[in-house]
Design an enzyme around this catalytic site. Structure first.
Site, mmCIF file in Angstrom:
data_model
loop_
_atom_site.group_PDB
_atom_site.id
_atom_site.type_symbol
_atom_site.label_atom_id
_atom_site.label_comp_id
_atom_site.label_asym_id
_atom_site.label_seq_id
_atom_site.Cartn_x
_atom_site.Cartn_y
_atom_site.Cartn_z
ATOM 1 C CG MET A 145 -7.980 7.373 2.640
ATOM 2 S SD MET A 145 -7.121 7.342 4.219
ATOM 3 C CE MET A 145 -6.394 5.710 4.151
ATOM 4 C CB SER A 184 -0.917 0.002 1.223
ATOM 5 O OG SER A 184 -1.464 1.292 1.376
ATOM 6 C CG HIS A 201 -3.992 -1.354 -1.754
ATOM 7 N ND1 HIS A 201 -5.122 -2.024 -2.175
ATOM 8 C CD2 HIS A 201 -4.372 -0.594 -0.704
ATOM 9 C CE1 HIS A 201 -6.141 -1.686 -1.399
ATOM 10 N NE2 HIS A 201 -5.725 -0.807 -0.509
ATOM 11 C CG ASP A 204 -6.487 -2.709 2.806
ATOM 12 O OD1 ASP A 204 -5.386 -2.555 3.359
ATOM 13 O OD2 ASP A 204 -7.068 -1.804 2.164
ATOM 14 N N GLY A 205 -5.406 -4.333 5.877
ATOM 15 C CA GLY A 205 -5.350 -3.743 7.215
ATOM 16 C C GLY A 205 -4.622 -4.633 8.202
ATOM 17 N N GLY A 206 -3.428 -4.231 8.593
ATOM 18 C CA GLY A 206 -2.675 -4.962 9.609
ATOM 19 C C GLY A 206 -2.133 -6.309 9.154
ATOM 20 C CG ASP A 265 -5.088 2.604 0.747
ATOM 21 O OD1 ASP A 265 -6.092 1.885 0.578
ATOM 22 O OD2 ASP A 265 -4.040 2.194 1.279
ATOM 23 N N GLY A 282 0.733 -2.434 3.968
ATOM 24 C CA GLY A 282 1.342 -1.110 3.996
ATOM 25 C C GLY A 282 2.597 -1.148 4.838
ATOM 26 C CG MET A 331 -11.089 3.509 1.960
ATOM 27 S SD MET A 331 -9.608 3.376 2.972
ATOM 28 C CE MET A 331 -8.376 3.610 1.707
ATOM 29 C CG HIS A 333 -9.313 0.551 -0.770
ATOM 30 N ND1 HIS A 333 -8.755 0.288 0.474
ATOM 31 C CD2 HIS A 333 -10.655 0.535 -0.581
ATOM 32 C CE1 HIS A 333 -9.702 0.121 1.363
ATOM 33 N NE2 HIS A 333 -10.877 0.284 0.764
ATOM 34 C CG MET A 379 -11.997 -2.580 4.619
ATOM 35 S SD MET A 379 -10.454 -2.131 3.800
ATOM 36 C CE MET A 379 -9.528 -1.361 5.135
ATOM 37 N N GLY A 418 -9.080 3.969 7.025
ATOM 38 C CA GLY A 418 -8.704 5.356 7.304
ATOM 39 C C GLY A 418 -7.230 5.571 7.577
ATOM 40 C CG PHE A 419 -5.773 6.561 10.266
ATOM 41 C CD1 PHE A 419 -5.093 7.754 10.024
ATOM 42 C CD2 PHE A 419 -7.106 6.617 10.682
ATOM 43 C CE1 PHE A 419 -5.731 8.969 10.198
ATOM 44 C CE2 PHE A 419 -7.757 7.832 10.856
ATOM 45 C CZ PHE A 419 -7.060 9.017 10.614
ATOM 46 N N GLY A 420 -3.150 3.605 8.111
ATOM 47 C CA GLY A 420 -2.265 2.450 8.109
ATOM 48 C C GLY A 420 -1.804 2.161 9.528
ATOM 49 N N GLY A 421 -1.136 1.046 9.705
ATOM 50 C CA GLY A 421 -0.502 0.741 10.983
ATOM 51 C C GLY A 421 -1.430 0.291 12.099
HETATM 52 C C1 DX5 Z 1 -6.458 1.441 5.527
HETATM 53 C C2 DX5 Z 1 -5.992 1.272 4.096
HETATM 54 C C3 DX5 Z 1 -4.920 0.269 3.971
HETATM 55 C C4 DX5 Z 1 -3.657 0.620 4.702
HETATM 56 C C5 DX5 Z 1 -3.006 -0.658 5.117
HETATM 57 O O1 DX5 Z 1 -7.574 2.245 5.575
HETATM 58 O O2 DX5 Z 1 -7.060 0.882 3.255
HETATM 59 O O3 DX5 Z 1 -4.636 -0.063 2.622
HETATM 60 O O4 DX5 Z 1 -2.749 1.367 3.954
HETATM 61 O O5 DX5 Z 1 -1.912 -0.339 5.925
HETATM 62 P P1 DX5 Z 1 -1.349 -1.369 6.986
HETATM 63 O O6 DX5 Z 1 -0.901 -2.567 6.220
HETATM 64 O O7 DX5 Z 1 -0.233 -0.615 7.627
HETATM 65 O O8 DX5 Z 1 -2.468 -1.690 7.920
HETATM 66 ZN ZN ZN Z 2 -6.609 -0.019 1.227
#
Ligand code: DX5
Ligand code: ZN
Length: 213
Positions: A36, A7, A32, A171-173, A34, A193, A68, A66, A137, A142-145
């Site tokens: 937003m 990502s 990927h 997607d996510g974590g 993202d 990500g 959002m 993606h 999801m 909304g956020f990575g990490g």
């Molecule tokens: C979250 C995004 C993800 C995000 C994943 O809202 O859609 O694509 O970048 O990041 P990680 O892998 O750090 O959770």
């Molecule tokens: Zn995403």
């Protein structure tokens, strides 16, 4: 085959060209992307302009977009022109998902739908025939990490049991530790990500995912 899709959100944006070139060199061809809008999610990220720039510089890179955002239908043509390969919208914001998917198809892209953790996978059933791609999801978008939610694996099993044979992405974590669990549940695409771009050795992560197949 398990596909890795790093990502962009976690890449070093001051060295974006190098980050994508490094990814391609590691044998990873899907990025990927993202998007937003600060309405559907409380964050702002990238738009079609950056998508087009990445596509222009790396035409061989597959762009997995993606969205959002609220009213994503308004951006279908813009992302088609910007070189997106797959366009994924959130089911939660669509008043007429079937016609939105038809528009994506007509614009020449692969069709995707995504569901947030609180949205049941059953709601995707009427659209399975129209879909190339489902994005599950495993964090609140909304956020990575953020921390991976393992209870979402049930949705993947449910969709495979319902006969869906297209791509299921998570997607996510997602990281090197939970990747095998995600693949075992039936997903064939892992969005990463933090666990890819912030890894000490992204090449090692790419290799590990390749070996899961
Ligand atoms: C979250 C995004 C993800 C995000 C994943 O809202 O859609 O694509 O970048 O990041 P990680 O892998 O750090 O959770
Ligand atoms: Zn995403």
């Amino acid at each position: 085959m398990i596909k890795l899709a790093p990502s962009l959100l976690a890449a070093d944006l001051m060295h974006l060209g190098d980050e994508i070139a490094g990814m391609m060199k590691n044998g990873v061809k899907t990025l990927h992307f993202d998007v937003m809008d600060a309405h559907f999610v409380p964050n702002l990220s990238f738009g079609p302009g950056l998508c087009q720039a990445v596509h222009g510089a790396f035409p061989e890179c597959t762009l997995d977009v993606h969205l959002m955002m609220d009213q994503p239908e308004a951006y279908i043509d813009a992302f088609a022109k910007a070189g997106a390969n797959t366009l994924t919208m959130h089911l939660e914001v669509l008043s007429d998902p079937a016609s939105a998917l038809e528009k994506i198809r007509k614009a020449g892209m692969r069709c995707g739908l995504s569901v947030k953790p609180g949205t049941p996978a059953e709601l995707l059933l009427p659209y399975l025939d129209q879909l190339d791609h489902i994005l599950i999801m495993t964090v609140e978008p909304g956020f990575g990490g953020q921390k991976f939610m393992p209870d979402q694996m049930e949705k993947i099993r449910f969709l495979r049991q319902a006969g869906f044979s297209g791509d299921i992405a998570v997607d996510g974590g997602v990281n090197a530790e939970n990747a095998a669990m995600v693949a075992d549940a039936g997903a064939n695409m892992l969005v990463m990500g933090t666990a890819y771009f912030k890894a000490d050795d992204p090449a090692k992560v790419a290799k590990l995912i390749e070996e899961l197949s």
